[in-house]
Design a protein around this motif. Structure first.
Motif, PDB file in Angstrom:
ATOM      1  N   LEU A  17       0.627  -0.421   0.360  1.00  0.00           N
ATOM      2  CA  LEU A  17      -0.112  -0.142   0.053  1.00  0.00           C
ATOM      3  C   LEU A  17       0.751   1.060  -0.164  1.00  0.00           C
ATOM      4  O   LEU A  17       1.618   1.482   1.164  1.00  0.00           O
ATOM      5  CB  LEU A  17      -1.050  -0.271   1.305  1.00  0.00           C
ATOM      6  CG  LEU A  17      -1.776   1.277   1.201  1.00  0.00           C
ATOM      7  CD1 LEU A  17      -2.944   1.142   0.334  1.00  0.00           C
ATOM      8  CD2 LEU A  17      -2.430   0.882   3.004  1.00  0.00           C
ATOM      9  N   ARG A  34      -3.439   6.164  -4.509  1.00  0.00           N
ATOM     10  CA  ARG A  34      -2.490   5.183  -3.840  1.00  0.00           C
ATOM     11  C   ARG A  34      -3.135   3.620  -4.369  1.00  0.00           C
ATOM     12  O   ARG A  34      -4.639   2.962  -4.913  1.00  0.00           O
ATOM     13  CB  ARG A  34      -3.789   5.150  -2.484  1.00  0.00           C
ATOM     14  CG  ARG A  34      -3.027   6.645  -1.958  1.00  0.00           C
ATOM     15  CD  ARG A  34      -3.464   6.506  -0.686  1.00  0.00           C
ATOM     16  NE  ARG A  34      -3.247   6.202   0.622  1.00  0.00           N
ATOM     17  CZ  ARG A  34      -1.787   5.485   1.112  1.00  0.00           C
ATOM     18  NH1 ARG A  34      -1.348   7.275   0.852  1.00  0.00           N
ATOM     19  NH2 ARG A  34      -1.623   4.790   2.306  1.00  0.00           N
ATOM     20  N   ARG A  39      -2.730  -1.145  -3.824  1.00  0.00           N
ATOM     21  CA  ARG A  39      -2.383  -1.594  -2.759  1.00  0.00           C
ATOM     22  C   ARG A  39      -1.628  -2.775  -3.083  1.00  0.00           C
ATOM     23  O   ARG A  39      -1.279  -3.782  -2.004  1.00  0.00           O
ATOM     24  CB  ARG A  39      -3.843  -2.006  -2.502  1.00  0.00           C
ATOM     25  CG  ARG A  39      -4.209  -1.151  -1.238  1.00  0.00           C
ATOM     26  CD  ARG A  39      -5.205  -1.540  -1.220  1.00  0.00           C
ATOM     27  NE  ARG A  39      -6.061  -2.294   0.645  1.00  0.00           N
ATOM     28  CZ  ARG A  39      -6.649  -3.618   0.197  1.00  0.00           C
ATOM     29  NH1 ARG A  39      -7.931  -3.050   0.143  1.00  0.00           N
ATOM     30  NH2 ARG A  39      -7.128  -4.119   1.610  1.00  0.00           N
TER      31      ARG A  39
END
Length: 400
Positions: free
Chosen positions: A91, A99, A101
């Protein structure tokens, strides 16, 4: 600002023509609304992301066959993880607002990878969304919603492909301060400019009233043309012109800083002090400390040793912040230059100027959080005769 036209042969155009919600941001290709199966066998949607690096107006082929994913790990229709594509979980922020993951790694059987981005993205879309359609036959990444394509405002006249390829755009953006200043564009100050010009700083203000002369050309970045010398430009004007083809936001101040105009420094978030005059250094430093403006002061001392017919000396970089400034009197010379002051008459050598600038810029980057700082050093010196680097570890203060 309005976006550039999308070339019809690009992966972005082909994906959009096929109905995918695709866009390019910060030299990354994003495909949104890709349906996937969660562990509890519900269908949700996520975004696939991969580098999409442009160089000289052309998009480079993919470096590898891997992509990023913004959501939890996708599963088979029965809720078991889709392990055939899972590479790692990590992450983090690729760039501002993005963003991710998971990192995926997969390629068609018998293939060495992908020669272009369209087939790469469609390959992963198929692997992920095929499982979603087992649960929901209407699950489709092709939403036919058009994502408005606009270029992010950038100081660069062409994209920073180096940071994009290394996937450190998010870290590089920690250097995107609105305004900094470089005071003095001699050998060291010019190399400071060369280094900070490659960062996403909003504005870089150049202060120097000296004329760019022939001897300056031999300790400055790049190669000056003889016509540049004949123009007798100020150093500020010369270097602003040299770096303007690469980036916007370089502002020229072709004069010296004195009591009457020191107030101009109040608008800057950081300052590089690269002057070789003691009283001027004291005047500027005192004002910056009063304003609470962090700065790096640099200096060199290189002399000729008759006994060995060689040069000996040091270069120095001193960081001063509102939290740590009492070391200035110990390390920053402010005496008047005279015949007995070697600093005022020292020899300037391009490689030492370059190293001096590099130490200063690395200190600024540590202060800004770009480089890790384990010791909190606010003063560094390099001695050329012993090839040694020393630091003064002062009280540790958190970086902004």
């Amino acid at each position: 600002m309005s976006g550039k036209p999308i070339a019809p042969e690009t992966a972005l155009a082909r994906l959009m023509d096929d109905g995918y919600e695709a866009e390019v941001k910060q030299q990354y290709l994003l495909v949104h609304q890709v349906p996937f199966v969660t562990r509890d066998r519900t269908v949700q949607r996520g975004t696939l992301v991969c580098p999409y690096v442009e160089s000289a107006g052309e998009v480079l082929p993919p470096d590898n066959h891997q992509v990023w994913w913004t959501e939890e790990a996708p599963c088979f229709a029965d809720g078991q993880p889709l392990r055939q594509i899972l590479h790692s979980e990590n992450l983090h922020e690729l760039f501002a607002g993005c963003r991710v993951r998971h990192h995926f790694s997969n390629k068609p059987h018998g293939s060495s990878g992908f020669s272009e981005h369209y087939s790469k993205m469609v390959h992963y879309i198929g692997l992920i969304s095929d499982q979603a359609r087992v649960i929901d036959p209407g699950a489709d990444a092709r939403t036919w919603r058009v994502v408005e394509h606009t270029d992010d405002e950038s100081v660069f006249r062409y994209a920073d492909s180096a940071s994009a390829r290394a996937e450190i755009l998010s870290v590089a953006n920690r250097l995107a301060a609105p305004k900094i200043a470089i005071i003095g564009l001699g050998g060291t100050g010019a190399y400071v400019l060369d280094l900070v010009a490659k960062t996403p700083l909003g504005e870089i203000h150049l202060f120097d009233g000296d004329i760019f002369r022939q001897h300056n050309a031999f300790r400055a970045p790049g190669a000056a043309h003889i016509d540049d010398l004949r123009e007798r430009l100020s150093k500020a004007e010369y270097f602003q012109r040299k770096y303007d083809p690469m980036r916007r936001g370089i502002v020229c101040h072709p004069y010296y800083l004195i009591d009457a105009n020191l107030g101009e420094l109040r608008e800057f978030s950081f300052v590089f002090v690269c002057v070789d005059d003691g009283p001027a250094r004291a005047l500027i430093g005192n004002h910056l400390r009063e304003c609470g403006t962090p700065y790096v002061d640099v200096g060199m001392d290189i002399t000729f040793v008759p006994a060995t017919s060689a040069l000996v000396g040091t270069c120095r970089s001193t960081l001063v912040t509102p939290q740590q400034s009492e070391h200035v009197s110990r390390y920053v010379p402010t005496m008047k230059n005279d015949e007995e002051n070697l600093y005022g008459t020292n020899i300037q050598v391009a490689d030492m100027n370059m190293l001096n600038a590099a130490l200063a810029v690395m200190m600024w980057k540590q202060h800004s959080g770009f480089y890790q700082d384990d010791f909190g050093a606010h003063h560094v010196t390099y001695s050329v005769n012993s090839q040694s680097l020393t630091r003064d570890v002062l009280s540790k203060v958190p970086s902004p």
